[in-house]
Design a protein around this motif. Structure first.
Motif, PDB file in Angstrom:
ATOM      1  N   ARG A   1      -3.369   7.085  -3.878  1.00 31.09           N
ATOM      2  CA  ARG A   1      -3.038   5.945  -3.026  1.00 31.09           C
ATOM      3  C   ARG A   1      -3.529   4.657  -3.685  1.00 31.09           C
TER       4      ARG A   1
ATOM      5  N   LEU B   1     -10.715  -1.344   2.921  1.00 32.96           N
ATOM      6  CA  LEU B   1      -9.275  -1.567   2.849  1.00 32.96           C
ATOM      7  C   LEU B   1      -8.832  -2.526   3.947  1.00 32.96           C
TER       8      LEU B   1
ATOM      9  N   ILE C   1      -7.304   3.414  -3.748  1.00 38.35           N
ATOM     10  CA  ILE C   1      -7.799   3.614  -2.386  1.00 38.35           C
ATOM     11  C   ILE C   1      -8.430   4.997  -2.276  1.00 38.35           C
TER      12      ILE C   1
ATOM     13  N   GLU D   1     -10.985   5.029   3.263  1.00 33.51           N
ATOM     14  CA  GLU D   1     -10.778   3.691   3.823  1.00 33.51           C
ATOM     15  C   GLU D   1     -11.392   2.603   2.950  1.00 33.51           C
ATOM     16  N   ASP D   2     -11.773   2.965   1.727  1.00 36.17           N
ATOM     17  CA  ASP D   2     -12.355   2.008   0.794  1.00 36.17           C
ATOM     18  C   ASP D   2     -11.388   1.707  -0.340  1.00 36.17           C
ATOM     19  N   VAL D   3     -11.556   0.536  -0.952  1.00 38.82           N
ATOM     20  CA  VAL D   3     -10.775   0.137  -2.118  1.00 38.82           C
ATOM     21  C   VAL D   3     -11.718   0.001  -3.299  1.00 38.82           C
TER      22      VAL D   3
ATOM     23  N   ARG E   1     -16.687  -1.865  -4.389  1.00 35.41           N
ATOM     24  CA  ARG E   1     -15.806  -1.393  -3.326  1.00 35.41           C
ATOM     25  C   ARG E   1     -15.758  -2.420  -2.200  1.00 35.41           C
TER      26      ARG E   1
ATOM     27  N   THR F   1       0.865  -1.171   0.000  1.00 37.87           N
ATOM     28  CA  THR F   1       0.000   0.000   0.000  1.00 37.87           C
ATOM     29  C   THR F   1       0.903   1.223   0.000  1.00 37.87           C
TER      30      THR F   1
END
Length: 226
Positions: free
Chosen positions: A107, A160, A131, A134-136, A157, A45
């Motif tokens: 990110r 993370l 990113i 706090e989500d991917v 989504r 990350t």
């Protein structure tokens, strides 16, 4: 105003595009998340610090080593340290389109592999996810219950923390090994000899506990059962 004729035309065009996409997926199946994690040396990350011609520089924020043990793992750990920067080639999408453009300060969480002395994201854009807080935004295939039949579906989504936990837990429930004799279905796809076979380990109770941790954990267990 869109007439009924235009609606029919647009609907037909969308159905054709979906059919073409489905045929491409069938001929060139995308690797699933289970295969991506199994084939990676590490999950990193980080934030893009610089864009270069054909590459980007990622400043590492977190590193999770995967599967490798012994001196090779020590070498990987020495190269992938929090605060260090690594250079990664831009991925070139072949069967699946990139969902975002590279940008400084972006990110990413990337499943990376060391090949020919340099780091790269495994399977191109499938191994890279954006990113947002706090989500991917999943670069890998992920069932999306909100997807629509027409238009561009919303990008699936996951949390993370859930994805990182599933990657960390992976070696406790799965084992990856290289195929010696490829099964016919893989041989027909022109699969190379270094492709991985992923098998489940641990007790049924441990596997059930793994699946209950998050939807990402459950996805991995479901993919292992197919």
């Amino acid at each position: 105003m869109i007439t009924n004729g235009w609606k029919l035309t647009l609907g037909f065009a969308c159905s054709v595009l979906l059919a073409i996409s489905a045929m491409a997926e069938e001929k060139f199946p995308r690797p699933n998340l289970l295969q991506l994690i199994a084939g990676a040396d590490a999950a990193v990350t980080g934030q893009i610090a610089e864009l270069r011609k054909g590459t980007f520089v990622l400043k590492l924020e977190q590193v999770q080593l995967l599967g490798t043990k012994g001196p090779l793992a020590d070498g990987i750990a020495a190269e992938l340290k929090v605060g260090q920067a690594i250079e990664i080639p831009h991925s070139r999408p072949v069967c699946s389109a990139r969902q975002f453009n590279y940008a400084v300060d972006q990110r990413l969480i990337i499943l990376v592999k060391k090949e020919k002395g340099s780091w790269s994201s495994i399977c191109g854009c499938d191994g890279e996810s954006l990113i947002e807080e706090e989500d991917v935004l999943c670069g890998f295939a992920m069932p999306n219950p909100r997807a629509e039949l027409t238009g561009r579906p919303p990008k699936p989504r996951v949390k993370l923390a859930d994805l990182q936990a599933a990657i960390a837990d992976f070696p406790h429930v799965f084992r990856a090994s290289v195929y010696r004799n490829l099964p016919p279905e893989l041989a027909q796809l022109g699969t190379g000899s270094n492709d991985l076979k992923v098998t489940l380990i641990g007790s049924a109770r441990e596997q059930q506990a793994f699946a209950k941790r998050s939807r990402v954990h459950k996805l991995l267990l479901d993919q292992a059962g197919k």
